[in-house]
Design a protein around this motif. Structure first.
Motif, mmCIF file in Angstrom:
data_model
loop_
_atom_site.group_PDB
_atom_site.id
_atom_site.type_symbol
_atom_site.label_atom_id
_atom_site.label_comp_id
_atom_site.label_asym_id
_atom_site.label_seq_id
_atom_site.Cartn_x
_atom_site.Cartn_y
_atom_site.Cartn_z
ATOM 1 N N LEU A 82 0.827 -1.193 0.000
ATOM 2 C CA LEU A 82 0.000 0.000 0.000
ATOM 3 C C LEU A 82 0.868 1.252 0.000
ATOM 4 C CD1 LEU A 82 -3.208 0.683 1.933
ATOM 5 C CD2 LEU A 82 -1.302 2.214 2.340
ATOM 6 N N SER A 83 1.952 1.241 0.777
ATOM 7 C CA SER A 83 2.810 2.412 0.886
ATOM 8 C C SER A 83 3.556 2.674 -0.410
ATOM 9 C CB SER A 83 3.821 2.221 2.023
ATOM 10 O OG SER A 83 3.153 2.089 3.244
ATOM 11 N N LEU A 84 3.989 1.608 -1.080
ATOM 12 C CA LEU A 84 4.672 1.782 -2.350
ATOM 13 C C LEU A 84 3.752 2.403 -3.378
ATOM 14 C CD1 LEU A 84 6.697 -1.544 -2.549
ATOM 15 C CD2 LEU A 84 7.637 0.759 -2.329
ATOM 16 N N ALA B 10 -2.800 15.454 -4.629
ATOM 17 C CA ALA B 10 -1.664 15.087 -3.787
ATOM 18 C C ALA B 10 -2.105 14.194 -2.645
ATOM 19 C CB ALA B 10 -0.987 16.346 -3.231
ATOM 20 N N SER B 11 -3.353 13.747 -2.665
ATOM 21 C CA SER B 11 -3.842 12.834 -1.633
ATOM 22 C C SER B 11 -3.121 11.497 -1.741
ATOM 23 C CB SER B 11 -5.350 12.611 -1.786
ATOM 24 O OG SER B 11 -6.057 13.815 -1.668
ATOM 25 N N GLY B 12 -3.146 10.717 -0.659
ATOM 26 C CA GLY B 12 -2.554 9.390 -0.691
ATOM 27 C C GLY B 12 -3.212 8.545 -1.766
ATOM 28 N N ALA B 13 -2.448 7.621 -2.356
ATOM 29 C CA ALA B 13 -2.942 6.845 -3.488
ATOM 30 C C ALA B 13 -4.194 6.053 -3.143
ATOM 31 C CB ALA B 13 -1.845 5.908 -3.991
ATOM 32 N N GLU B 14 -4.181 5.368 -1.989
ATOM 33 C CA GLU B 14 -5.319 4.538 -1.614
ATOM 34 C C GLU B 14 -6.574 5.386 -1.446
ATOM 35 O OE1 GLU B 14 -7.031 0.746 -0.390
ATOM 36 O OE2 GLU B 14 -5.190 1.299 -1.428
ATOM 37 N N PRO C 235 3.136 13.611 -4.944
ATOM 38 C CA PRO C 235 3.332 14.361 -3.705
ATOM 39 C C PRO C 235 3.168 15.860 -3.969
ATOM 40 C CG PRO C 235 5.057 12.723 -4.000
ATOM 41 C CD PRO C 235 4.305 12.776 -5.288
ATOM 42 N N SER C 236 2.828 16.609 -2.928
ATOM 43 C CA SER C 236 2.486 18.030 -3.092
ATOM 44 C C SER C 236 3.533 18.828 -3.859
ATOM 45 C CB SER C 236 2.257 18.673 -1.719
ATOM 46 O OG SER C 236 1.045 18.240 -1.156
ATOM 47 N N THR D 113 3.336 8.233 16.263
ATOM 48 C CA THR D 113 2.400 9.293 15.917
ATOM 49 C C THR D 113 1.946 9.006 14.493
ATOM 50 O OG1 THR D 113 4.280 10.675 15.234
ATOM 51 C CG2 THR D 113 3.417 11.003 17.460
ATOM 52 N N SER D 114 0.659 9.238 14.200
ATOM 53 C CA SER D 114 0.108 8.697 12.957
ATOM 54 C C SER D 114 -0.893 9.613 12.273
ATOM 55 C CB SER D 114 -0.611 7.366 13.251
ATOM 56 O OG SER D 114 0.247 6.446 13.869
ATOM 57 N N GLY D 115 -0.735 9.747 10.962
ATOM 58 C CA GLY D 115 -1.771 10.350 10.146
ATOM 59 C C GLY D 115 -2.956 9.390 10.117
ATOM 60 N N PHE D 116 -4.129 9.861 10.482
ATOM 61 C CA PHE D 116 -5.253 8.952 10.708
ATOM 62 C C PHE D 116 -5.700 8.239 9.437
ATOM 63 C CE2 PHE D 116 -9.075 7.291 12.552
ATOM 64 C CZ PHE D 116 -8.800 7.232 13.906
ATOM 65 N N ASN D 117 -5.849 8.973 8.351
ATOM 66 C CA ASN D 117 -6.366 8.375 7.124
ATOM 67 C C ASN D 117 -5.461 7.268 6.594
ATOM 68 O OD1 ASN D 117 -5.849 8.911 3.868
ATOM 69 N ND2 ASN D 117 -7.960 8.418 4.398
ATOM 70 N N SER D 118 -4.164 7.556 6.482
ATOM 71 C CA SER D 118 -3.246 6.557 5.928
ATOM 72 C C SER D 118 -3.105 5.356 6.855
ATOM 73 C CB SER D 118 -1.868 7.186 5.674
ATOM 74 O OG SER D 118 -1.336 7.750 6.857
ATOM 75 N N THR D 119 -3.091 5.594 8.156
ATOM 76 C CA THR D 119 -2.944 4.485 9.104
ATOM 77 C C THR D 119 -4.201 3.626 9.132
ATOM 78 O OG1 THR D 119 -1.508 5.903 10.433
ATOM 79 C CG2 THR D 119 -2.321 3.894 11.475
#
Length: 383
Positions: free
Chosen positions: A18-20, A81-85, A108-109, A266-272
Motif C-alpha cells: 500500500l505504501s509503495l 496530492a492525496s494518498g494513493a489509496e 506528492p504536493s 504518531t500517525s496520520g489517521f487516514n493513511s494508518t
C-alpha cells in the motif's frame, strides 16, 4: 534478538504494498472493481435519484443540465496530492454515485505543484480539478491563476463555516487530515497500550516510538504545534529523551510499525486506517486530549470551468455525501451539518470540536520555519 511474529511480517507486507503505491508518480482510475468494492466497504452507498438532476441522500448535488453534460463528457481530469489509496477509493465512489469516470494523476504536493504551475504557465493544464495538501501552495495556485472561481451547489451552506471557502469560491477546504497515534497490537497488549498523549512519554517506550520529523510537511508541523500548545512546552523534550526513531516519511514509519520495529507511533489517521483495514496489525487511538489537523485544498481550474464533469466533482466533494465519505475514510469533514460518520470503529472529533486543533494556512506561512528549526534542535535532528 527480538523475533517478529510471522503474522506481523505478513501484514507488514500488505502495508508496504500500500505504501509503495502511495509513493508512485501517477495513476488513473476508471472506477476499477477493487476500488469500488473498497469504497462500499468503507461506507454503504446512499440513496441516489437522478430522474431530475442528481439528488444524493436527499440533497441536490447538481441540476439536470449539469449532470447530463457531465455524463456526456464521460470523465473528469483530477490532479491530487492525496494518498494513493484514498484517491483511488474517492474516485471510485464519485463514479459510483454520479456515473462519471475519473482520470486521476497523483503526486506528492511538491512535485504536483511543479507540474501544475509549469503546465498552467504554458497554457497546457488539462486538469479540471486540483487537490493539494499544502495550503501555502494553494495560495500560490490562486495568485498565479491556476484556480478559477466556482460556487458549488452547497455554497450557501459551506460559506457559513469558517475556513472552508476561500476568495469567494476560488478554492475550498473540503476536508482536513487528522493526526493522532497508534500501536502495533501484535507486540503491545491492549492493557499496556497508550491511551493519551502523555502516555507516549512513559519511559517504557524508550527506543520504541516512531515519529516523522517536523520538516517533512504541514501535517507534522501541525502536530508539533499541537503538542506545544496542548501538551506543554516541555513535551518535545520529554519525547526526545526516549530516543524515538525519526523517519523521513509517513510511509516508511508505517512500514516499521507494521513490522514491529517500533511499537508506537504518531500517525496520520487516514493513511494508518487504510493500513489497518488492509490487514496491518495496527490499532489507532483517538486520544481524549485531542487531535491535530491540517488543511486539504481543492479548486476548479480555468480549464475546469469549461468542464461540466469538473464542476460536478467539486459539487460532489462539498456535498453531504462526499463529506460523509471523506469522514468514513479517516478525514475530518469540513461541513459540520452532515450526519455523524464514524471511521470504522473510531469516532474522530468534528471540525468545530474543541478536541480538534487546526494548523491553519496562516500558521504554516508565519510559524512553519520556526517550528521546524526549534523541533530539529529539541530532537538533535540534522536531516
Amino acid at each position: 534478538m527480538r523475533t517478529i511474529p510471522k503474522s506481523v511480517a505478513v501484514a507488514a507486507a500488505a502495508v508496504m504494498s500500500l505504501s509503495l503505491a502511495a509513493c508512485g508518480g501517477s495513476s488513473s482510475s476508471g472506477g476499477a472493481g477493487g476500488s469500488a468494492s473498497a469504497a462500499e466497504e468503507i461506507l454503504a452507498m446512499p440513496e441516489i435519484d437522478d430522474s431530475d438532476g442528481l439528488v444524493i441522500g436527499g440533497e441536490k448535488v447538481a441540476d439536470a443540465d449539469l449532470l447530463k453534460a457531465a455524463r456526456k463528457e464521460g470523465s473528469v481530469a483530477w490532479y491530487t496530492a492525496s494518498g494513493a489509496e484514498s484517491a483511488e477509493v474517492t474516485a471510485a465512489r464519485f463514479e459510483a454515485e454520479t456515473g462519471v469516470k475519473v482520470k486521476m494523476t497523483r503526486m506528492p504536493s511538491g512535485k504536483l505543484a511543479e507540474r501544475v504551475l509549469s503546465e498552467s504557465g504554458a497554457g497546457r493544464l488539462d486538469a479540471g480539478v486540483v487537490t493539494i495538501t499544502d495550503p501555502v501552495i494553494a495560495e500560490e495556485f490562486a495568485s498565479k491563476g491556476v484556480y478559477a472561481p466556482y460556487k458549488v451547489a452547497s455554497y450557501d451552506t459551506v460559506s457559513k463555516v469558517d475556513g472552508v471557502v476561500y476568495e469567494d469560491g476560488l478554492y475550498y477546504a473540503p476536508y482536513y487530515s487528522a493526526y493522532a497515534f497508534s500501536y502495533n497490537n501484535q507486540v503491545v497488549k491492549e492493557a499496556d497500550a497508550p491511551k493519551d498523549w502523555a502516555d507516549l512519554t512513559d519511559p517504557k517506550w524508550k527506543g520504541k516510538v516512531g515519529i516523522v520529523h517536523a520538516g517533512a510537511g504541514g501535517t507534522v508541523q501541525g502536530l508539533a504545534q499541537f503538542q506545544e500548545e496542548r501538551l506543554g512546552k516541555d513535551y518535545w523534550g520529554k519525547l526526545a529523551a526516549l530516543k524515538p526513531r525519526i523517519f523521513d516519511t509517513t510511509s516508511t514509519q508505517l512500514e516499521a510499525l507494521a513490522r514491529g520495529e517500533i511499537h508506537v507511533a504518531t500517525s496520520g489517521f487516514n493513511s494508518t486506517y487504510g493500513a489497518e483495514i488492509a490487514g496491518a496489525p495496527i490499532t489507532l487511538v483517538v486520544p481524549p486530549g485531542g487531535v491535530s489537523g491540517t488543511y486539504n485544498m481543492q479548486g476548479v481550474t480555468k480549464a475546469g470551468l469549461d468542464s461540466a464533469a469538473a464542476k460536478l466533482f467539486q459539487d460532489w466533494s462539498m456535498s453531504s455525501s462526499g463529506q460523509q465519505f471523506a469522514a468514513a475514510q479517516g478525514f475530518v469533514a469540513a461541513r459540520t451539518d452532515i450526519p455523524a460518520t464514524k471511521t470504522g470503529d473510531y469516532t474522530l472529533p468534528t471540525a468545530d470540536s474543541p478536541d480538534f486543533e487546526l494548523y491553519t494556512p496562516e500558521d504554516a506561512r508565519e510559524l512553519g520555519a520556526d517550528i521546524v528549526a526549534r523541533w530539529n534542535k529539541a530532537y538533535g535532528y540534522g536531516g
